[in-house]
Design a protein around this motif. Structure first.
Motif, PDB file in Angstrom:
ATOM      1  N   ILE A  15      58.363 110.371  28.213  1.00 12.99           N
ATOM      2  CA  ILE A  15      57.121 109.884  28.834  1.00 12.99           C
ATOM      3  C   ILE A  15      56.104 109.535  27.759  1.00 12.99           C
ATOM      4  N   SER A  16      55.977 110.379  26.764  1.00 12.01           N
ATOM      5  CA  SER A  16      55.040 110.137  25.673  1.00 12.01           C
ATOM      6  C   SER A  16      55.435 108.901  24.865  1.00 12.01           C
ATOM      7  N   GLU A  17      56.704 108.789  24.555  1.00  9.13           N
ATOM      8  CA  GLU A  17      57.170 107.634  23.792  1.00  9.13           C
ATOM      9  C   GLU A  17      57.025 106.338  24.585  1.00  9.13           C
ATOM     10  N   ALA A  18      57.210 106.415  25.900  1.00  4.87           N
ATOM     11  CA  ALA A  18      57.013 105.235  26.746  1.00  4.87           C
ATOM     12  C   ALA A  18      55.553 104.794  26.693  1.00  4.87           C
ATOM     13  N   ARG A  19      54.628 105.759  26.710  1.00  4.27           N
ATOM     14  CA  ARG A  19      53.199 105.436  26.606  1.00  4.27           C
ATOM     15  C   ARG A  19      52.896 104.732  25.285  1.00  4.27           C
ATOM     16  N   ILE A  20      53.476 105.227  24.198  1.00  8.31           N
ATOM     17  CA  ILE A  20      53.279 104.609  22.884  1.00  8.31           C
ATOM     18  C   ILE A  20      53.831 103.185  22.884  1.00  8.31           C
ATOM     19  N   MET A  21      55.016 102.991  23.451  1.00  8.42           N
ATOM     20  CA  MET A  21      55.638 101.662  23.515  1.00  8.42           C
ATOM     21  C   MET A  21      54.768 100.707  24.333  1.00  8.42           C
ATOM     22  N   ILE A  22      54.304 101.162  25.478  1.00  3.48           N
ATOM     23  CA  ILE A  22      53.458 100.319  26.341  1.00  3.48           C
ATOM     24  C   ILE A  22      52.173  99.945  25.620  1.00  3.48           C
ATOM     25  N   ASP A  23      51.540 100.920  24.994  1.00  8.99           N
ATOM     26  CA  ASP A  23      50.300 100.646  24.254  1.00  8.99           C
ATOM     27  C   ASP A  23      50.531  99.615  23.156  1.00  8.99           C
ATOM     28  N   ALA A  24      51.621  99.763  22.423  1.00 10.22           N
ATOM     29  CA  ALA A  24      51.923  98.824  21.342  1.00 10.22           C
ATOM     30  C   ALA A  24      52.187  97.423  21.890  1.00 10.22           C
ATOM     31  N   LEU A  25      52.959  97.345  22.979  1.00  9.37           N
ATOM     32  CA  LEU A  25      53.232  96.038  23.580  1.00  9.37           C
ATOM     33  C   LEU A  25      51.945  95.381  24.062  1.00  9.37           C
ATOM     34  N   ASN A  26      51.051  96.166  24.633  1.00 11.61           N
ATOM     35  CA  ASN A  26      49.775  95.614  25.108  1.00 11.61           C
ATOM     36  C   ASN A  26      48.884  95.145  23.958  1.00 11.61           C
ATOM     37  N   PHE A  74      56.942  98.244  33.560  1.00  9.66           N
ATOM     38  CA  PHE A  74      57.155  99.429  32.718  1.00  9.66           C
ATOM     39  C   PHE A  74      56.001 100.414  32.892  1.00  9.66           C
ATOM     40  N   THR A  75      54.776  99.891  32.905  1.00 11.00           N
ATOM     41  CA  THR A  75      53.583 100.730  33.060  1.00 11.00           C
ATOM     42  C   THR A  75      53.573 101.414  34.425  1.00 11.00           C
ATOM     43  N   ALA A  76      53.857 100.647  35.481  1.00 14.04           N
ATOM     44  CA  ALA A  76      53.877 101.213  36.834  1.00 14.04           C
ATOM     45  C   ALA A  76      54.960 102.277  36.963  1.00 14.04           C
ATOM     46  N   LEU A  77      56.107 101.992  36.388  1.00 16.27           N
ATOM     47  CA  LEU A  77      57.212 102.956  36.448  1.00 16.27           C
ATOM     48  C   LEU A  77      56.842 104.239  35.717  1.00 16.27           C
ATOM     49  N   ARG A  78      56.238 104.126  34.544  1.00 13.75           N
ATOM     50  CA  ARG A  78      55.824 105.304  33.796  1.00 13.75           C
ATOM     51  C   ARG A  78      54.817 106.116  34.595  1.00 13.75           C
ATOM     52  N   GLU A  79      53.867 105.448  35.246  1.00 11.79           N
ATOM     53  CA  GLU A  79      52.879 106.155  36.067  1.00 11.79           C
ATOM     54  C   GLU A  79      53.554 106.900  37.212  1.00 11.79           C
ATOM     55  N   ASN A  80      54.548 106.284  37.827  1.00 11.07           N
ATOM     56  CA  ASN A  80      55.308 106.966  38.889  1.00 11.07           C
ATOM     57  C   ASN A  80      56.019 108.194  38.333  1.00 11.07           C
ATOM     58  N   SER A  89      54.670 115.697  37.510  1.00  6.56           N
ATOM     59  CA  SER A  89      53.620 116.665  37.861  1.00  6.56           C
ATOM     60  C   SER A  89      53.951 117.378  39.168  1.00  6.56           C
ATOM     61  N   GLU A  90      54.440 116.608  40.141  1.00  5.23           N
ATOM     62  CA  GLU A  90      54.818 117.202  41.426  1.00  5.23           C
ATOM     63  C   GLU A  90      55.958 118.204  41.250  1.00  5.23           C
ATOM     64  N   VAL A  91      56.941 117.853  40.431  1.00  8.06           N
ATOM     65  CA  VAL A  91      58.069 118.751  40.182  1.00  8.06           C
ATOM     66  C   VAL A  91      57.590 120.023  39.491  1.00  8.06           C
ATOM     67  N   ASP A  92      56.689 119.879  38.518  1.00 12.02           N
ATOM     68  CA  ASP A  92      56.154 121.064  37.838  1.00 12.02           C
ATOM     69  C   ASP A  92      55.437 121.987  38.818  1.00 12.02           C
ATOM     70  N   LYS A  93      54.667 121.403  39.746  1.00 11.14           N
ATOM     71  CA  LYS A  93      53.970 122.209  40.747  1.00 11.14           C
ATOM     72  C   LYS A  93      54.977 122.903  41.671  1.00 11.14           C
ATOM     73  N   LEU A  94      56.008 122.169  42.084  1.00  8.64           N
ATOM     74  CA  LEU A  94      57.041 122.765  42.932  1.00  8.64           C
ATOM     75  C   LEU A  94      57.759 123.911  42.224  1.00  8.64           C
ATOM     76  N   LYS A  95      58.013 123.743  40.930  1.00  2.75           N
ATOM     77  CA  LYS A  95      58.657 124.817  40.161  1.00  2.75           C
ATOM     78  C   LYS A  95      57.766 126.054  40.122  1.00  2.75           C
ATOM     79  N   ALA A  96      56.459 125.837  39.935  1.00  3.90           N
ATOM     80  CA  ALA A  96      55.524 126.975  39.916  1.00  3.90           C
ATOM     81  C   ALA A  96      55.481 127.643  41.288  1.00  3.90           C
ATOM     82  N   ASP A  97      55.445 126.828  42.346  1.00  4.99           N
ATOM     83  CA  ASP A  97      55.442 127.376  43.705  1.00  4.99           C
ATOM     84  C   ASP A  97      56.732 128.151  43.978  1.00  4.99           C
TER      85      ASP A  97
END
Length: 108
Positions: free
Chosen positions: A12-23, A44-50, A56-64
């Protein structure tokens, strides 16, 4: 899940870096490497946001789930204790022939 030997967070972090560089490269398709254009970057940006949202939802479910698992464990301990107490009292007070009525299949 690990893809390419990296954690989801790393990808996810590397995708953000790639998107920023492409932009940063430019606004026309000629400016983008290998014919990558605005449409690709938008997708790519929309997919990364999804992915970030789902992660985040999975992390919350794991905590629950962890909290519910602890609650279950505590309740199971209490139930086992009460079951043992009831079983002991039945075995002391009821003849062995009738133990089966209480779900006790002990021989002694």
């Amino acid at each position: 899940m690990k893809i390419f030997g990296k954690s989801d967070a790393e990808i996810i972090s590397e995708a953000r870096i790639m998107i920023d560089a492409l932009n940063r490269i430019g606004d026309t398709s000629e400016d983008f490497p290998m014919g990558l254009g605005k449409t690709f970057i938008d997708e790519f940006t929309a997919l990364r946001e999804n992915v970030v949202t789902y992660n985040s939802e999975v992390d919350k479910l794991k905590a629950d789930l962890a909290a519910k698992t602890m609650q279950l464990s505590d309740e199971m301990k209490r139930m086992k204790k009460l079951y043992s107490e009831a079983k002991e009292r039945v075995k002391e007070s009821v003849s062995q022939e009738k133990w089966e009525q209480f779900g006790i299949d002990d021989k002694k």
